[in-house]
Structures are given as structure tokens and as C-alpha cells.
Design a protein around this motif. Structure first.
Motif, PDB file in Angstrom:
ATOM      1  N   CYS A 144      -2.613 -12.730  -9.844  1.00 18.01           N
ATOM      2  CA  CYS A 144      -2.484 -11.273  -9.904  1.00 18.01           C
ATOM      3  C   CYS A 144      -2.984 -10.709 -11.234  1.00 18.01           C
ATOM      4  O   CYS A 144      -3.696  -9.699 -11.257  1.00 18.01           O
ATOM      5  N   VAL A 175      11.605  -9.805  -8.039  1.00 17.67           N
ATOM      6  CA  VAL A 175      10.763  -8.659  -7.693  1.00 17.67           C
ATOM      7  C   VAL A 175       9.716  -8.492  -8.797  1.00 17.67           C
ATOM      8  O   VAL A 175      10.048  -8.270  -9.958  1.00 17.67           O
ATOM      9  N   LYS A 177       6.062  -6.606  -9.964  1.00 16.03           N
ATOM     10  CA  LYS A 177       5.095  -5.535  -9.740  1.00 16.03           C
ATOM     11  C   LYS A 177       4.040  -5.563 -10.844  1.00 16.03           C
ATOM     12  O   LYS A 177       4.371  -5.601 -12.021  1.00 16.03           O
ATOM     13  N   SER A 179       0.625  -3.418 -11.894  1.00 15.16           N
ATOM     14  CA  SER A 179      -0.265  -2.281 -11.649  1.00 15.16           C
ATOM     15  C   SER A 179      -1.365  -2.273 -12.706  1.00 15.16           C
ATOM     16  O   SER A 179      -1.137  -2.678 -13.844  1.00 15.16           O
ATOM     17  N   GLU A 221       2.612  -7.071  -0.981  1.00 11.53           N
ATOM     18  CA  GLU A 221       2.106  -5.757  -0.592  1.00 11.53           C
ATOM     19  C   GLU A 221       1.130  -5.232  -1.632  1.00 11.53           C
ATOM     20  O   GLU A 221       1.345  -5.394  -2.837  1.00 11.53           O
ATOM     21  N   GLU A 230      -1.943  -1.463  -7.307  1.00 10.41           N
ATOM     22  CA  GLU A 230      -0.611  -2.035  -7.528  1.00 10.41           C
ATOM     23  C   GLU A 230      -0.308  -3.143  -6.525  1.00 10.41           C
ATOM     24  O   GLU A 230      -0.538  -3.002  -5.333  1.00 10.41           O
ATOM     25  N   SER A 232       2.827  -5.661  -5.249  1.00 10.58           N
ATOM     26  CA  SER A 232       4.275  -5.887  -5.239  1.00 10.58           C
ATOM     27  C   SER A 232       4.572  -7.196  -4.519  1.00 10.58           C
ATOM     28  O   SER A 232       4.069  -7.439  -3.421  1.00 10.58           O
ATOM     29  N   VAL A 234       7.844  -9.945  -3.573  1.00 11.69           N
ATOM     30  CA  VAL A 234       9.270 -10.274  -3.559  1.00 11.69           C
ATOM     31  C   VAL A 234       9.422 -11.713  -3.089  1.00 11.69           C
ATOM     32  O   VAL A 234       8.845 -12.107  -2.073  1.00 11.69           O
TER      33      VAL A 234
END
Length: 238
Positions: A144, A175, A177, A179, A221, A230, A232, A234
């Protein structure tokens, strides 16, 4: 029968090639993880050495400041403190999170981002003892961030490059994230977003991230709008 047999052979060959590519990719991730941990151990040893040197010298600095204060030379004491704050020790990058694997990987990519003048913000809350395999963490976070850096490097305006990473524990879920800014161009094939890599690794990284999220009964996602991208993720570790 010959035609059917031919199709079976072709299918098995394609499946074998894909498995070999993914296996090679995982070996590459493992090698990278080992190298990053070696670098972090070296960095840790240097930090420990600097700490003991700092601990040894701190009393001299305190005596110097105390002498200036006793002589009412507050200006000199203030200048001394300013120089003291500019030392390499105060600028040394500390731990980003308690998880050693994640800490190593993020620091590695942070140094790369700095070379490309990418603003890099991190807010990580990942414990060391988490029931998620280190290899899986490496693949998810490494892919990522690598894609985010690649996207930022396509932006012409240097002031628009940024990557924000946030990770936290919610009950028994990790979690994550990430961006980043991008040029607004997205390669999407059959609702699957691909990178712009021209090598054989094209698309394998994101596909593996999705597989790992599903492995931990989570989800992966992707959202994008205008100049913001972005991701995401989990992962349940219960």
C-alpha cells in the motif's frame, strides 16, 4: 478428448505460472523484511549509543546552563538551549509504533518518501503481540505504501505530494487507512484497480492485499475522488 485434454493442460500451466509468480513475490517480501529488520537493529544500536553518550554529557550541559542562570546571563542561556535543541539527538526519529515489523517497514518507506519530497504523516497504534503473521503485515503495509509513493511521484506539483497513514486497534480488528494524493488517473480492469507497473508484478500486490484481508475475515476497500486516493483494510485477529 484431445481438445479437452489440451484445455486442461493449458489451464494447469497457467495456474502453475500464477502460483510460481506469487511464491516468488512472497520470497521477495520475506527478503525485504529481513533486510529492513537488519537496518532497524543497526539504527536501534546507534540510538542506544547516542542515548548513553547523551546521558553522559547531560550533566555538563546542565552545569553550563546553571552557571549562565546564576550569572543572570539569560540571553546566553537561551541561545545555549536553542543550540541544544538543534542537535542530532533531538532530531532523531523515534519509534513509530510498538510493532517492530511495522515500525521497520514504515521507516523504510518514510525515508524513500523524504527523498521524493513527499509529505509523510504517520499515526500508528499497533502492539507487538498481535495475532497477525508478520509476513502478512509486511505484504499489506509494504504494498500500500509502495503504491502510494508511486502515485505521488506522478504528480508534477511538488507541494501536492502527501501520504497519510493511520492504524488503530478496534476491539479485535486492526483498522488501517492509507490516503495519498495522485494525478487523478486510475487503471481499472473489471472493477479491479491495478498499478502502472510494467513488470510481471503488475496487479499481484493489490490482489495479495485483498486475499490477506479476507484471510483474517476482514475486507479491503479502495476509494478515490479527484486527487485523493484512499485504501482501507480491516483484519480480524481474534
Amino acid at each position: 478428448m484431445i481438445i479437452i485434454l489440451s484445455y486442461i493442460i493449458i489451464f494447469m500451466t497457467i495456474s502453475s505460472v500464477n502460483k510460481n509468480m506469487e511464491l516468488e513475490y512472497k520470497f521477495k517480501i520475506i527478503d525485504t523484511q529481513i533486510e529492513l529488520q537488519k537496518q532497524n537493529y543497526k539504527s536501534l544500536n546507534k540510538s542506544i549509543e547516542k542515548y548513553y553518550a547523551f546521558k553522559h554529557d547531560i550533566r555538563h550541559h546542565l552545569l553550563a546552563i546553571r552557571s549562565m542562570m546564576d550569572a543572570n546571563n539569560y540571553m546566553a542561556a537561551s541561545e545555549y538551549l536553542d543550540k541544544f535543541n538543534e542537535t542530532e539527538i533531538s532530531q532523531n526519529l523515534g519509534s513509530l509504533c510498538k510493532n517492530f515489523t511495522v515500525d521497520s517497514i514504515v521507516k523504510h518507506y518514510m525515508s524513500i518518501a523524504m527523498k521524493y519530497n513527499i509529505e509523510f504523516k504517520v499515526n500508528l497504534n499497533i502492539p507487538q503481540d498481535i495475532n497477525i503473521d508478520n509476513l502478512d503485515l509486511s505484504i499489506v503495509i509494504g504494498n500500500c505504501i509502495e503504491n502510494a509513493i508511486e502515485a505521488c511521484n506522478k504528480i508534477i506539483d511538488e507541494g501536492q505530494k502527501y501520504i497519510n497513514i493511520k492504524a488503530e486497534i478496534k476491539k479485535f480488528n486492526l483498522v488501517l487507512k492509507i490516503s495519498n494524493s495522485f494525478n487523478g488517473e486510475v487503471i481499472e480492469v473489471g472493477k479491479i484497480i491495478k498499478t502502472s507497473k510494467k513488470s510481471q508484478e503488475h496487479g499481484i500486490g493489490l490482489r495479495n492485499v485483498r486475499k490477506i484481508a479476507e484471510k483474517y475475515n476482514g475486507f479491503f476497500e479502495v476509494k478515490y475522488e479527484e486527487r485523493k486516493f484512499e485504501v482501507s483494510i480491516v483484519m480480524n485477529f481474534n
